[in-house]
Each structure stands twice: as C-alpha cells, then as structure tokens.
Design an enzyme around this catalytic site. Sequence first.
Site, PDB file in Angstrom:
ATOM      1  CB  CYS A   2      -8.442  -2.752  -6.362  1.00 29.74           C
ATOM      2  SG  CYS A   2      -8.062  -2.899  -4.604  1.00 29.74           S
ATOM      3  N   GLY A  76      -4.820   1.228  -5.990  1.00 34.07           N
ATOM      4  CA  GLY A  76      -3.468   1.690  -5.698  1.00 34.07           C
ATOM      5  C   GLY A  76      -3.202   1.814  -4.214  1.00 34.07           C
ATOM      6  CG  ASP A 100      -4.751   3.245   1.108  1.00 37.10           C
ATOM      7  OD1 ASP A 100      -5.657   2.407   1.243  1.00 37.10           O
ATOM      8  OD2 ASP A 100      -3.840   3.129   0.263  1.00 37.10           O
ATOM      9  CB  SER A 363       9.787  -3.272  -9.305  1.00 36.98           C
ATOM     10  OG  SER A 363       9.402  -1.979  -9.735  1.00 36.98           O
TER      11      SER A 363
END
Length: 631
Positions: A2, A76, A100, A363
């Site tokens: 975000c 996050g 979360d 990644s």
Amino acid sequence: MCGIAGIFHLEIAKPVDPARVGRMLEAMPHRGPDGDGIWTAPGVGLGHLRLSIIDLAGGAQPMVTDDEALAVVFNGEIYNFVDIRAELEAKGHVFRTHSDTEVILHGYRQWGEACVQKFIGMFAFALFDARAGALWLVRDRLGVKPLHYAPLSDGSVIFGSELKSLLAHPLLRRAPDLTAVEDYMAYGYVPDDACLVAGVKKLGAGESLRLVRGRPLGAPQRYWDVSFADRSRAKPEALEEELVALMRDAVRSRMVSDVPLGAFLSGGVDSSSVVALMAEASAQAVKTCTIGFDVASLDETAYADRVARRFATDHRTRIVSPDDYGLIDRLAFHFDEPFADASALPTYRVCELAREQVTVALSGDGADEAFAGYRRHRFQMHGERLRGMIPDAIRKPVFGALGRYYPKADWAPRFLRAKSTFLELAGDGGEAYAASVGVTPGALRQRIYTDAMRASLHGHRAEDRYIKAMADAPARDPLDRAQYADIRLWLPGDILTKTDRMSMAVSLEAREPLLDHRLVEFAARLPVSQRIRGASGKYLMKKAMEAYLPQDILYRPKMGFVTPISQWFRGALAGEAAAVAGGSALARTGWFDPVALGRIAADHKAGLADHGRLLWQLVMLDKALGRLFGA
C-alpha cells in the site's frame, strides 16, 4: 502492499485538514488502486492507499481500535501474523478482521514497542497512541518498504511512502541538498541517510522513530542489525539442511495471499531457487514470467525456460528491445530522486508483464548481499589478502604508480581493465571497496564539479559513508565488513528501492523470501569458506540447491539485467547527452563545469571514451531536478 501518508503535530494538537492528507495520497495513486481512507483526531491525520492482498473485505485502513486509543496505517506484509494472532487471542485479545494489520494494533497494546521484534515481514507503518500523545514510525529490518518524513515550520512532522507525497504538502520547502548530489554522483542512487530535498529524511532499515507531543523531534532508534561477529561451528551437511529449511519456510510464508500470486524467473540461481521451492509447496502450477532481449548476449530466456519446464510452471516470456529509453520520464516520476541503476528499465518491464496475471510476485533479491554473490566480494577478499602480504611501504607506491600510468581501457576485455584494480590495491581495504561499489570515481567527480560546488560540499565525500560502515561493522573478516556495508547501504538504497518503485509503478506487490531476516542472520554466521570458495560466490546456497537445480543453472556466470546505455548516448540519446552541458536544468544549477561536461559528451559520442554510465547519471539527475524543483 500500500501507500501511507500522514501529519502529526509535535507541539500542540492543532486540527489536521483531511484534504491535506488526501492530497498527499493523491500524489501516489499507483500504490493503492483498490481503496483509500483518511482518519483524523486532534493533532494527527493518517492516510492510506490500499492494494488488497490479505482479507479483501475486512482489511481497510486506517485501522482504529474500538476505543479509538490506537490507530495505524501500514504498508507491507507480516507473514507470521496468524501465529501472532493466536498468541494474542490466548491472552484475551478479540479480533474483528482476518488481516495482518490488526495484529500490529493488538501486538502494540500487549507488548508496546517490543512487538516489532515479533513481526516477520516487510513493513512500514505509523501507529498513533492517543493516550501517550505519540506517533510511532517503524520500518522493516532490511528496508524493503520505504518511509520518508520531514519536520515543517508549523511544528508538524509529515510522513509518506514516497517523496512525492511529502512534496504535495505546501509547507515543505523545496531546496536541494548538495551533499546528496555528491552521494548520488558517487553511487548512482541517494542513500537512505540522505535526500536530495533538504530537510527530508528517510527512516533507515531496522529503525523506528517515536514522536511525542510536547517533546522535540528526536533521532531514530535501531531495533535490529545484522551481526557477522559470530561463526557457526556446524558441519557443512548440517548447514545445508538448515539453509534449505530456512529458505523453504521463507518461501512458503510468502505464498499466503488472497489474490493471484506468481514469481519472477530469470534463470539465475536466486530466482530459480525461489521457483523450485514454490513448486514444491504448491498443488498448482506456479505462474512465472521472464523478459528476454533481442540481443543474444543479453538474453537469459533459454535458462528460464529450462527451469520452467523442470518445475512445470505456467510460464510466460516476452522479448523486449534493450532500447527502452522511452521509459526515462516514467522512471523519473516513480523514483522522485535521481536513480541511475539502468536495470530499472527491464525491472519495470518484468513487473509490467507479471501484473497482467498476478498481484503478488516473489523475487530472488537479497541472496547476493547475504551469501556473497557479487564479483566485488571475491575481489575484496583476495585483495585484502594481498594487501596483508605486501608491506604498505612497497604496496602503496608500486600499485599507485601502476594505477596512475596504466591506460583506462573501457573498450578492452575485462581482464585487461586493470587500472581500477591497481588503484584499489594501492589503497586501504575500506577505501578500495567503497571505490568498487561506486559508479563515478572521486577524481572524475571533482573534475566535473565547479569550484562553487566543491566549496559547498565542505569536505563531504560520499565514499566515507562506506568506509565508516565497514570500520564499525560487527564483523571478524574483511568479507564480513564488505557484506555488512552492502546490507546497510547498497541493498536498501539501490536494490530494494528499484524493486519497490518499479513494482509499485504497476500496482504489483513484490516479496523477497531470500531477505527473511532469519535467513540473513544465518548467512552472516557462515564461515567464509561457505560463502566464497574459489571463483564461486554463494557457495553453500548453490551446494544446498544441487538437489533441485541443474549444474549449469547453479554454476554459470552471473549475468543480471543489462541495458546498452553507452550505445544510446552515441545514437538516440546523443541530444540528451549534449544538453546536460548547456540548456538543461542541470546546466543551470552551476554545480557542474559545462566545458568538462561538453567534453565528456563529445568524447563519448566520438568513441574516444566510454562515459555511458556517467551520462546516464547526469540525464537522470537532470530529470529529477526538473520534477523536484521545477528547474
């Protein structure tokens, strides 16, 4: 993933205009296309842009407790939030959502600021504590997520995920910090402890900052740091098992998502390892994507295709031209500050490709820093051994003379480009490594600065930051010191900034399982022989992955994303190169000698020298100046 922004009054609880917070959010809509929210109370305003990943229906922010004593905005993911939630519920906490974000509120209420030690993930958040009259700003341990802040003349402190959100506030004064220009010219990015806009600060990796009404603005506190001071005594076989277990847990925890998820796959060791462990954990085909180039020497798609077939992934490849300089203005917009790592262009393209099918992509970032995968790590280790074998009285004058008189042969094969190596061997270890990490050498920077620019720096030299980080490192070995400095400076300043801005440019959440802090701590305890052996970096990681990946994937030379910037400035961008010497925003600053810049551009175009990277730096600086200061 975000975007967050907000305002906090330090002196008295002045009202906060929600529209002002709204304008800060409007500056970065790409960070949260799925929703937005603003919450204000006396002396504070919090804003949030949402890219929905977890609890799509119930995770809206700002999130406030029922008694309105605590409020948070969060960017996050906390990957272990289910375990923390269960622990808190056992202590009597009642949750309203499955997100979360709510774990941060209840965790703070239970443990205070110590709650951050329990969080495993990537995050930047701002938590308002009404009873204490305080705002707590926190950034994750490795600096995956960014957070900028600045004090203003009205007694407030503003913060935001991107610099452009702060620039949307009318009271932020726009003036350049020339020491940040020196830093950028040295490294190709502006480090986390600097900012091109004077007065703006970035919360550092592993840092928190508590703002308390009625008290002056203090300094951030570091709640985590990686230590290379200890060595594991476990046998190699046990280390391999532990490493695979840590990697497996890191990958699986980052596969939790309520939206489509996939992975970047280059065909290198790091991304291939992540994909292998994802395939092991998934009952369905992992979605992977690769970009290739229409220049054979730059193209890795054959390796990526091989890994994709091995693990039966749902794989997509797109061939793009290396001549992607049309993205320059878009990059300048998303980075805000100048950023000269040209691999940002292909990174943007692979994020763009991934976003067509997924919202989250894993990644392989971080393994090179943690496990010593860069060529410069091997050179530093061997160079320090050589420095220790030859007395300074002989080494410095001999190698110094060789470095001064050896021709600069950018055009030659790598093994003939010995000038910089000789100069580094003549210097001390910290000085040599700082030079190897740098982009534009100090002597060249001094040559292109004006007298006024040199005077305004008051002796500030960008390399000293690296030298100090290495000298202060909790370490036992020269390789430890080099890796520590990379983790503290290069990783958040270059690699993670690139990944964050390019993924968020297309509203994609990128996750880095190889930067799980427990994995980084494990790597820091490895004996040097388990990090580098012979000509191979990341030795233990490659050895541990032999059960998953073929030898030619594990042990082939590292390529990485390459862009032909030198060719661009002899062709389509020759005009841009010439403009930096006169007529551009950069030329009007008075920081650079226009005659020296003109000679650099002309020599490059004529093929007399290779100044492609320097010209790219200058053009990206010019673009940033125009955006930040209207120059």
